[in-house]
Design an enzyme around this catalytic site. Structure first.
Site, PDB file in Angstrom:
ATOM      1  CE1 TYR A   1      -3.707  -2.398   0.333  1.00 46.04           C
ATOM      2  CE2 TYR A   1      -2.734  -3.092   2.422  1.00 46.04           C
ATOM      3  CZ  TYR A   1      -3.655  -3.278   1.405  1.00 46.04           C
ATOM      4  OH  TYR A   1      -4.528  -4.331   1.454  1.00 46.04           O
ATOM      5  CB  THR A   2       3.642   2.402   2.042  1.00 45.17           C
ATOM      6  OG1 THR A   2       4.533   1.285   1.974  1.00 45.17           O
ATOM      7  CG2 THR A   2       2.768   2.271   3.281  1.00 45.17           C
TER       8      THR A   2
END
Length: 833
Positions: free
Chosen positions: A123-124
């Site tokens: 996600y990051t």
């Protein structure tokens, strides 16, 4: 088959194998995992993350890319370990509360100071930060060495160029086998200033470096208490510093509250708040009514509401002691130097970094020189071709192949292979006059540049100049304000700061029993009440010293042997109002034949207050109060007594008082205290009154306007005489008669300055006690013999006289606290000869 397998079995010594294998493992952890390199301040995993990001083009000027891509690149090519270890390291590099200067620019949830975990790597997103670009700058200019990766399929850097001293700037921590490192972060500009100072003065000392680098600077701010821990760590490589949260106490709706703005490094804010709540719940801390976290994107703000009757400063000191609002940070400057772990001091850290930068600059310069010389070599060939343009064109046109043309050029014009190839590769547009001028200009610049580069390589000082110039550019570009304050005080609070300040009453009986009571004990009744019993004593005991003070004031106890002891008010046990007290010998190391002659409470040991001493033999001494600020637990000598002499009494003065002294034979002298010059603590003193025969001092007091001189004799006689009847004389004289001594009244036992508000306690040698109101004692002339105060039997005599400000057996608000002028109830104990 069995025989074949048996032949492959090798017998070894298991003990030796364990030693060898463990040492191999330990060195692998030390060198390849846990410790940073002194040159770039990075462990292998940090170095590999930044190198992989740089190779992937994830620089600060490019778009963010998924963290998973970076982690995959790192573990696939350089770091054969778990993906979580690599990702967690990268996350810390992107946290502004973990790194002083973040090396990774993260996008997304990268965790919080409350201990929240970062989002999953899928996600990051991330990219290199601007300042991390300075760590890899010039990496492609042969500034560093490379080594094979774990499987030999790739190359990875041994060390980064590290254009700023990252080891100190961002710090490092790690646990190896048998050793650990813990290097705090520092402010970039200060560290650069330290490197610059070292480059100019190689003999600079660590204390001189500390003028540029005063101490660590943590990303969470807070405050460092004192400099001794910093100094020790910088000089030896090991030390410990105390970190304290940055707080303030503010008024809010008539109450106080504590605001926490910054917390110590590596403290979890959520756990800190939980700990405070737990202490309140378990009643280990009292006075907190509310606790909340008001932190937002603008900064940290923890609000601690303080109960109205609680002391916010005392409460805060308790929080410092019992929570992570105050922590210690152990410094261990351990890093790899040439592949070996070594503990370094501050100067050595900077020396190794500076030496690394010298190598980087020299290698970069050599690389640029080779490149410039190669280009100049090509341009020389092009210049030759342009000078013989028609012949060159003719030779090329007549050649059947490129190889024939190249060889022809090399043979005809004595060109190198590279020069001949460059001529063949040259476009026709380069044959114009303008292009020829450009080649000439470029060649001229290159010749100058080559000379400049050679001069740099030949002159070490020029290399240092380049390092200084580039460091100053970095400082101008990335410098910011220091976040962590450094206080001069080593520790801003002691145990006594955890004790509330309150006014107290302290009593010491004739037989040496002492206790402390809150002053509210005597203020609980309404005006006109009967009073309360203040203490339980034996029939032959009474309160001899009674005074009010503060629990944080220092109490000085002077003994007949000239010694002085000290206690804090709170060190005297607080007991019930009817309790007898505890023996003072349990608190003070006084000898068996030693007794307390004077007690003086001191709020502050100021330079403008003095102690006036009087001995039994009439010796006077005056010493600054500040000389008694530091008294050992076992006491110290306040005056040097002559053989056979004793300390009679001590008084606190402001330097502008008068003193009156009385003797056993009925003489008295009044003189100004300044007649006795200031002396040191161990001095003997000067003559205060001249004595004849076996006469000795029985009383000394400070003269107060409007009061009387009261004397008591051995046979129980006494009188009051106006102070005005005693003229001021010069110290050292015999004085004037204060009482007509006869066989009927006997010699003097005591002389005191009193007012009508005092009471008098008279005790005989057999223990009979009488208490009198001073106002009931007749006022008579100076040379009279006085009136009977206590009837003594044949062979009996008065032993001791005590002046009391507060009635011990009938204390109430109206008759106690208001009568304690000057906190003075000192009583001198006389002795019957």
């Amino acid at each position: 088959m069995a025989e074949q397998d048996q032949s492959r079995v090798k017998e070894i010594n298991i003990s030796q194998e364990m030693k060898t294998s463990f040492m191999d493992y330990a060195m692998s952890v030390i060198v390849s995992r846990a410790l940073p390199d002194v040159r770039d301040g990075m462990k292998p995993v940090h170095r590999r993350i930044l190198y992989a990001m740089n190779e992937l083009g994830m620089t600060s000027d490019k778009a963010y890319k998924k963290s998973a891509r970076i982690v995959g690149e790192v573990i696939g090519k350089y770091h054969p370990h778990g993906d979580s270890a690599v990702y967690e390291t990268m996350v810390r590099m992107a946290q502004d509360f973990s790194y002083r200067y973040m090396l990774v620019d993260g996008h997304g949830n990268f965790g919080s100071i409350d201990g929240d975990a970062a989002a999953a790597m899928r996600y990051t997103e991330a990219r290199m930060s601007k300042i991390s670009m300075e760590l890899v700058r010039d990496i492609n200019k042969d500034t560093i060495d490379y080594q094979d990766n774990y499987d030999g399929s790739e190359k990875e850097p041994v060390v980064m160029p590290s254009r700023f001293p990252n080891l100190l700037v961002n710090g490092a921590s790690g646990i190896a086998v048998g050793m650990a490192t813990n290097i705090p972060p520092h402010q970039l500009g200060e560290v650069i200033d330290g490197v610059l100072a070292l480059s100019k003065n190689p003999d600079i000392s660590v204390p001189e470096l500390m003028e540029h680098i005063p101490g660590p600077d943590f990303p969470t701010g807070a405050e460092i208490l004192g400099r001794s821990g910093i100094r020790k760590a910088y000089q030896t490589g090991r030390g410990s510093i105390t970190l304290r949260a940055k707080t303030e106490i503010e008024e809010h709706h008539g109450k106080q509250r504590i605001i926490v703005h910054e917390i110590p490094y590596q403290v979890n804010k959520a756990k800190l708040i939980e700990k405070i709540a737990e202490l309140v719940r378990d009643k280990k801390i009292d006075g907190i009514t509310d606790l909340r976290d008001e932190s937002d994107r603008n900064g940290m703000r923890i609000v601690i509401e303080v109960r109205k009757d609680a002391n916010a400063n005392v409460l805060l000191n308790n929080l410092y002691k019992q929570t992570a609002l105050q922590t210690s940070f152990g410094i261990n400057l351990l890093a790899l130097v040439e592949g070996q772990p070594k503990v370094l001091n501050l100067k050595e850290c900077l020396e190794h970094y500076l030496a690394h930068q010298v190598i980087v600059i020299r290698r970069r310069t050599a690389f640029e020189l080779r490149k410039a010389e190669a280009r100049a070599h090509i341009l020389e060939g092009l210049r030759i071709a342009l000078d013989h343009l028609d012949e060159v064109i003719s030779l090329i046109r007549s050649s059947q192949t490129t190889e024939i043309a190249r060889n022809g050029l090399m043979e005809r014009f004595e060109l190198s292979y590279e020069q001949a190839q460059a001529i063949l590769d040259m476009r026709l547009q380069r044959l114009t006059g303008l292009e020829r001028d450009k080649i000439e200009a470029e060649y001229k610049e290159l010749i100058e540049r080559i000379a400049e580069l050679k001069a740099i390589l030949a002159d070490h000082e020029k290399v240092l100049d380049i390092i200084r110039e580039e460091l100053l550019e970095l400082k101008e570009k990335y410098n910011d304000e220091r976040k962590t304050a450094i206080s001069a005080s080593e520790d801003m609070f002691e145990d006594e700061d955890l004790i509330p300040r309150q006014n107290v009453v302290i009593t010491l009986t004739h037989h040496g029993y002492i206790k402390r009571l809150p002053i509210s004990t005597y203020r609980s009744q309404k005006r006109g009440g009967r009073g309360i019993q203040g203490m339980g004593t034996n029939e032959d005991d009474f309160v001899q010293h009674l005074f009010t003070t503060n629990s944080h004031h220092t109490i000085l106890f002077f003994t007949n042997k000239g010694k002085v002891y000290r206690l804090k008010g709170y060190e005297i046990p607080e007991l019930g109002r009817t309790a007898k007290g505890i023996p003072i010998i349990n608190l003070l190391q006084i000898e068996q034949d030693e007794y307390i002659s004077t007690i003086i409470p001191i709020e502050e040991f100021t330079e403008d207050h003095y102690l006036f001493f009087m001995t039994k033999d009439g010796i006077a001494k005056r010493t600054q109060l500040s000389s008694f600020a530091n008294i050992r637990r076992g006491g110290l000598f306040a005056i040097n007594l002559r053989e056979g002499d004793e300390l009679h009494g001590v008084r606190l003065t402001n330097g502008d008082k008068e003193v009156i002294v009385g003797t056993r034979q009925g003489m008295a002298i009044r003189f100004h205290e300044t007649d006795v010059r200031l002396m040191g603590r161990t001095a003997t003193g000067v003559k205060g009154i001249s004595l004849t025969g076996d006469d000795h001092v029985v009383g000394m007091d400070i003269v107060e306007d409007g009061q009387d001189v009261l004397i008591v004799t051995e046979k129980g006689f006494g009188k009051r005489t106006p102070i005005a009847d005693y003229r001021i004389q010069t110290r050292g004289g015999k004085g004037i008669k204060t009482c007509n001594i006869t066989e009927k009244n006997g010699p003097l036992v005591s002389l005191k300055v009193v007012s009508v508000d005092h009471d008098l306690m008279i005790i005989t040698a057999s223990g009979i006690i009488i208490r009198l109101h001073v106002k009931d004692i007749s006022v008579t002339g100076r040379i009279t013999q006085g009136v009977t105060l206590i009837r003594v039997a044949e062979g009996e005599e008065v032993a001791t006289v005590a002046r009391v400000d507060i009635e011990d057996d009938e204390l109430d608000e109206d008759e106690s606290i208001e009568e304690e002028r000057d906190d003075r109830s000192e009583v001198e104990q006389g002795e019957n000869e």
